[in-house]
Design an enzyme around this catalytic site. Structure first.
Site, PDB file in Angstrom:
ATOM      1  N   CYS A  45      -3.179   5.317  -4.796  1.00  0.00           N
ATOM      2  CA  CYS A  45      -3.589   4.463  -5.909  1.00  0.00           C
ATOM      3  C   CYS A  45      -2.465   3.534  -6.357  1.00  0.00           C
ATOM      4  O   CYS A  45      -2.722   2.406  -6.789  1.00  0.00           O
ATOM      5  CB  CYS A  45      -4.065   5.322  -7.082  1.00  0.00           C
ATOM      6  SG  CYS A  45      -5.561   6.258  -6.733  1.00  0.00           S
ATOM      7  N   ASP A 139     -25.331 -10.514 -14.951  1.00  0.00           N
ATOM      8  CA  ASP A 139     -26.482  -9.905 -15.597  1.00  0.00           C
ATOM      9  C   ASP A 139     -26.241  -8.434 -15.926  1.00  0.00           C
ATOM     10  O   ASP A 139     -27.158  -7.734 -16.368  1.00  0.00           O
ATOM     11  CB  ASP A 139     -27.730 -10.043 -14.716  1.00  0.00           C
ATOM     12  CG  ASP A 139     -27.550  -9.429 -13.323  1.00  0.00           C
ATOM     13  OD1 ASP A 139     -26.455  -8.884 -13.035  1.00  0.00           O
ATOM     14  OD2 ASP A 139     -28.505  -9.495 -12.524  1.00  0.00           O
TER      15      ASP A 139
END
Length: 220
Positions: A45, A139
């Protein structure tokens, strides 16, 4: 229940390294990428966050907001940022969400609902399913979900490629073929009849089979 493509991305409020946010409000009318991490100070990470910071201008150019998430508190994220800067050359230049109660990870289906309500004492192995990428449209619908194992670093160039395809196909009634990249030929969507296609593409199309109609990438 697990989130599916086309579902509304769950809204939430959270503390981040850049202040408190309400997720949908923060996204506004932009596209968004939410990518998650099982623990701070994890090696794979660390490389991912550094790389994402370096290529952030590519997302900016596409009108895409980036936000990271890790199950640890924001205070640890800020300490982790120093390591990322020193080892990867670039510190995160986007908000990192703290999820110490695991509430967001559970809401997004990355951890089971019966998981504990605290990140304290949990190891990366406990949280190994918190390795997702969600691409979210203006959206607020989920357009892409990628789930990676802990031992495999994510390919954010591929995320950019998919965003290019998503943004193109949101504007034009086309689909993109295997390994498509910006500028490549595209396929007329199956929802477009031949009669409609003749109006949109008066110069015609290549059709090795009736159901495969290949045209240059639309512009504009």
């Amino acid at each position: 229940m697990a989130l599916q493509l086309g579902d509304t991305a769950p809204d939430f409020e959270a503390d981040t390294t850049e202040g408190h946010i309400s997720f949908h409000e923060w996204l506004g009318d932009s596209w968004g990428v939410l990518f998650s991490h099982p623990k701070d100070f994890t090696p794979v990470c660390t490389t991912e966050l550094g790389y994402m910071a370096r290529i952030k201008p590519e997302f900016d150019n596409r009108g895409v907001k980036i936000v990271g998430l890790s199950v640890d508190p924001v205070e640890l994220h800020k300490k982790w940022a120093h390591d990322i800067k020193e080892t990867q050359g670039t510190a995160p230049n986007f908000p990192m969400i703290g999820d110490p109660t695991l509430a967001i990870s559970k809401t997004y289906g990355m951890l089971p609902a019966n998981a504990p309500d605290s990140s304290d004492g949990r190891t990366p192995a406990d949280n190994q399913t918190v390795r997702n990428v969600f691409v979210i449209g203006p959206d607020k619908k989920i357009k892409l979900i990628l789930v990676y194992p802990m031992t495999t670093g994510r390919n954010f160039d591929e995320v950019l490629r998919v965003i290019d395809s998503l943004q193109l196909t949101a504007k034009h009634r086309v689909a993109t073929p295997a390994n498509w990249t910006e500028g490549g030929e595209v396929i007329i969507a199956g929802s477009v009849s031949d009669e409609e296609a003749k109006k949109i593409y008066p110069d015609g199309w290549k059709s090795p089979r009736p159901y495969i109609r290949i045209v240059p990438q639309p512009r504009g």
